[in-house]
Design an enzyme around this catalytic site. Structure first.
Site, PDB file in Angstrom:
ATOM      1  N   VAL A  17     -44.483  38.673  -2.856  1.00 37.08           N
ATOM      2  CA  VAL A  17     -43.511  39.158  -1.870  1.00 37.08           C
ATOM      3  C   VAL A  17     -43.164  40.612  -2.144  1.00 37.08           C
ATOM      4  CG1 VAL A  17     -41.187  38.879  -0.942  1.00 37.08           C
ATOM      5  CG2 VAL A  17     -42.575  36.858  -1.430  1.00 37.08           C
ATOM      6  N   ARG A  46     -42.550  42.674 -14.869  1.00 35.70           N
ATOM      7  CA  ARG A  46     -42.815  42.216 -16.246  1.00 35.70           C
ATOM      8  C   ARG A  46     -44.255  42.533 -16.624  1.00 35.70           C
ATOM      9  NH1 ARG A  46     -39.725  37.080 -14.557  1.00 35.70           N
ATOM     10  NH2 ARG A  46     -37.621  37.563 -15.250  1.00 35.70           N
ATOM     11  N   ARG A  47     -45.141  42.501 -15.607  1.00 36.04           N
ATOM     12  CA  ARG A  47     -46.550  42.868 -15.863  1.00 36.04           C
ATOM     13  C   ARG A  47     -47.112  43.520 -14.622  1.00 36.04           C
ATOM     14  NH1 ARG A  47     -45.967  37.498 -14.863  1.00 36.04           N
ATOM     15  NH2 ARG A  47     -45.196  37.144 -16.957  1.00 36.04           N
ATOM     16  N   LYS A 104     -33.267  31.558  -2.162  1.00 31.22           N
ATOM     17  CA  LYS A 104     -32.357  30.524  -1.624  1.00 31.22           C
ATOM     18  C   LYS A 104     -31.768  29.643  -2.714  1.00 31.22           C
ATOM     19  CE  LYS A 104     -36.759  29.238  -1.404  1.00 31.22           C
ATOM     20  NZ  LYS A 104     -37.979  29.925  -1.049  1.00 31.22           N
ATOM     21  N   GLY A 185     -50.091  30.868  -0.817  1.00 30.75           N
ATOM     22  CA  GLY A 185     -48.840  31.512  -1.258  1.00 30.75           C
ATOM     23  C   GLY A 185     -47.609  30.995  -0.541  1.00 30.75           C
ATOM     24  N   GLU A 188     -43.572  26.956  -3.530  1.00 31.27           N
ATOM     25  CA  GLU A 188     -42.778  27.461  -4.657  1.00 31.27           C
ATOM     26  C   GLU A 188     -43.608  27.352  -5.936  1.00 31.27           C
ATOM     27  OE1 GLU A 188     -39.473  28.667  -4.256  1.00 31.27           O
ATOM     28  OE2 GLU A 188     -40.278  28.540  -2.247  1.00 31.27           O
ATOM     29  N   LYS A 203     -31.867  25.552   1.830  1.00 36.66           N
ATOM     30  CA  LYS A 203     -31.792  26.396   3.044  1.00 36.66           C
ATOM     31  C   LYS A 203     -30.765  25.841   4.035  1.00 36.66           C
ATOM     32  CE  LYS A 203     -36.561  27.982   2.509  1.00 36.66           C
ATOM     33  NZ  LYS A 203     -37.962  27.661   2.799  1.00 36.66           N
ATOM     34  N   GLY A 301     -44.677  32.657   3.115  1.00 36.23           N
ATOM     35  CA  GLY A 301     -45.774  33.617   3.000  1.00 36.23           C
ATOM     36  C   GLY A 301     -45.221  35.019   2.816  1.00 36.23           C
TER      37      GLY A 301
HETATM   38  N1  HSE Z   1     -41.892  27.488  -0.408  1.00 40.11           N
HETATM   39  C1  HSE Z   1     -41.164  27.930   0.722  1.00 40.11           C
HETATM   40  C2  HSE Z   1     -41.703  27.226   1.956  1.00 40.11           C
HETATM   41  C3  HSE Z   1     -41.298  29.425   0.848  1.00 40.11           C
HETATM   42  O1  HSE Z   1     -42.789  26.618   1.870  1.00 40.11           O
HETATM   43  O2  HSE Z   1     -41.073  27.262   2.992  1.00 40.11           O
HETATM   44  C4  HSE Z   1     -40.323  30.061   1.765  1.00 40.11           C
HETATM   45  O3  HSE Z   1     -39.002  29.826   1.380  1.00 40.11           O
END
Ligand code: HSE
Length: 422
Positions: A17, A46-47, A104, A185, A188, A203, A301
Site C-alpha cells: 500500500v 524496516r527494509r 481498521k 494482495g 490480511e 469495519k 488491494g
Molecule cells: N483484507 C482486506 C479485505 C483488505 O480483503 O477486504 C482491505 O481492508
C-alpha cells in the site's frame, strides 16, 4: 504545525500500500504533490522494497518511530496491526502530528482513545481507506450524509471473502481461491481475520460508530466467518434464487438499541449486493432524507487503498485546521443477537432410509419453526441424503437449540445453517 506552505508527509510502512501511495503521488512528475502542496519528507521502512527505490531526497528511517522525529505535518500509518500502530499514532498526537491511517484494526480497538487524543490536541485523524479501501464511505457518512438520520448500514466489507465466495460459486475450491486472494494482495497478513469475519467486524464497528455516534470499541456482537460454507451450498442456494455473501450490518432498532453483526448470508441473487463479484465491496445506507444510498467499488488491494489514503491527504490540504466531530462519550446499548429473527437455510446430511425426512421435520415442528421449502438431494456419499430446508422467520436462539437437537440424532452426520437476509 510545521511549514504552512507545504504539507510535509512521513510515510510509515513500505509494503504494497505504501509503495502504491508513493507511486500515485509521484506519477506525472508529482502532479498530485504539486497540486495539493504536499511533500514526502521521509519514509519509515524496516527494509527495502525491491519493487521501488526510494529517491535520495527522501529520508529513510529503519526505525519507524524516527519518522515522528522529523519535521512533518502528517504521518501516514500503513504498518497495520494493533499494538505498535497504537503506540505510533499516540506518539504522533503527542508530537502534534496529524494522522492518516488505513488501519481498521487499530481504529476498532482504540478508536475512542485516538479520536480523543486528536480532539485534545486540535489535530486531524483521517481513515478513509480503513473501510472498503478507496471506496468512499467514511467521508460520505461524516459529511455528505450528515444531515440524515441513518437507521441501517449493510455491507459486504471484505474483499477477500467476496473474492473467495465468487470463485467457489464458479466451482473453485476454498483453499485455492484463498491462495489467489493472498497472491493478489487482498488478504490480511493473517487471512483468518478475513475469512473469520473479523476484518468485516472491525469495519462495520467503525461505520456504526460514525452512523450512530457510539464510541469504539463495540463489544459483544455476533461474528461468524465463511470457513464452513461448502461449494454445493451455492447450487442449492441458486435453485432458490439466492447467492451466498459475507455481510456486516449495523442497525438502530425500534427500542434504540444498536444491533451489529458480521456473518455469511443468503442474499437474492440479483440484488444490488448479491450481484457484486470478486473483490468488490458494496454498501447500502438507509437514510431518512434520501432513502437508500448504494455504493460499490473495489474494497481491497493496493491501488484502491492508495486512492483512499490520497483522498485524505487532499481533504487535509483543502480544509486543514478543521476540527473533527467525534462522539467519544455517548452512551448506547447493544442489542442481543440471540433474540433476532431470520429465515434460515439448513443443509442436513442424514441416513437415506424411510422415515428420515419425517424425523427431521418433526424436530422443526417441535421447536415451532415453520418450513417454507424442503428439498431432498441424493448425496454423493453412500447411504446418505441431503435435506435442504428453508424456514419461516424464527428466533436465533430457537434455531441454535434446533440445530443442537438435530445434531444429537443418530441419523444426522452434518447439520449447518446460513441466515437469509431479507
Ligand atoms: N483484507 C482486506 C479485505 C483488505 O480483503 O477486504 C482491505 O481492508
Amino acid at each position: 504545525m510545521a511549514n504552512q506552505s507545504k504539507i510535509r508527509l512521513g510515510i510509515c510502512g513500505w509494503g504494497n500500500v505504501a509503495t502504491a501511495v508513493y507511486s500515485a503521488l509521484s506519477a506525472n512528475r508529482g502532479e498530485l504533490l504539486k497540486k495539493y502542496n504536499l511533500e514526502i519528507v521521509c519514509i519509515g521502512a524496516r527494509r527495502d522494497n525491491p519493487n521501488i527505490k526510494i529517491p535520495s531526497n527522501i529520508k529513510v528511517h529503519r526505525n519507524i518511530f524516527d519518522v515522528l522525529e522529523d519535521d512533518i505535518d502528517i504521518v501516514i500509518e500503513l504498518i497495520g496491526g494493533v499494538d505498535v500502530a497504537f503506540q505510533l499514532l499516540s506518539k504522533a498526537f503527542e508530537r502534534r502530528i496529524n494522522v492518516v491511517t488505513a488501519n481498521k484494526a487499530v481504529l476498532f480497538e482504540h478508536g475512542n482513545k485516538l479520536f480523543k487524543a486528536a480532539l485534545d490536541k486540535n489535530l486531524s485523524i483521517y481513515f478513509e481507506s480503513s473501510v472498503c479501501a478507496g471506496t468512499p464511505i467514511i467521508k460520505l457518512l461524516k459529511t455528505d450524509l450528515a444531515a440524515n438520520r441513518i437507521s441501517k448500514i449493510s455491507g459486504m466489507l471484505n474483499g477477500t471473502t467476496n473474492y473467495i465466495l465468487t470463485k467457489m460459486e464458479k466451482g473453485q475450491s476454498y483453499a485455492s481461491a484463498l491462495s489467489e486472494a493472498q497472491q493478489l494482495g487482498y488478504a490480511e497478513a493473517d487471512p483468518k481475520l478475513d475469512v473469520g469475519g473479523i476484518d468485516a467486524a472491525h469495519k462495520i464497528g467503525i461505520l456504526a460508530s460514525l452512523a450512530f455516534q457510539c464510541p469504539l470499541p463495540l463489544k459483544k456482537f455476533f461474528i461468524e466467518g465463511i470457513e464452513s460454507i461448502k461449494k454445493e451450498d451455492f447450487d442449492f442456494a441458486r435453485e432458490q434464487g439466492y447467492t451466498i455473501k459475507h455481510l456486516a450490518v449495523a442497525e438502530k432498532q425500534k427500542n434504540k438499541e444498536i444491533l451489529v453483526r458480521s456473518h455469511p448470508v443468503l442474499l437474492p441473487f440479483n440484488s444490488n449486493l448479491g450481484s457484486l463479484k470478486g473483490v468488490r465491496n458494496g454498501i447500502e445506507v438507509r437514510t431518512n432524507l434520501i432513502g437508500e444510498v448504494h455504493l460499490a467499488g473495489s474494497g481491497a488491494g493496493k491501488e484502491s487503498t492508495a486512492s483512499g489514503v490520497i483522498s485524505d491527504l487532499i481533504h487535509f490540504s483543502k480544509h486543514r485546521g478543521m476540527q473533527e466531530d467525534f462522539y467519544t462519550s455517548n452512551k448506547f446499548k447493544m442489542a442481543k443477537f440471540s433474540t433476532q429473527s431470520f429465515k434460515y437455510y439448513f443443509s442436513i446430511e442424514a441416513e437415506d432410509k424411510p422415515g428420515t425426512a419425517a424425523k427431521l421435520t418433526s424436530q422443526f415442528a417441535k421447536h415451532q419453526v415453520g418450513i417454507d421449502v424442503l428439498i431432498q438431494k441424493e448425496s454423493k456419499k453412500n447411504c446418505t441424503a441431503r435435506l435442504i430446508i428453508i424456514t419461516d422467520l424464527a428466533e436465533e436462539k430457537i434455531i441454535n437449540k434446533l440445530k443442537n437437537n438435530l445434531e444429537k440424532l443418530s441419523l444426522t452426520s452434518d447439520v449447518r445453517f446460513i441466515r437469509i437476509e431479507i
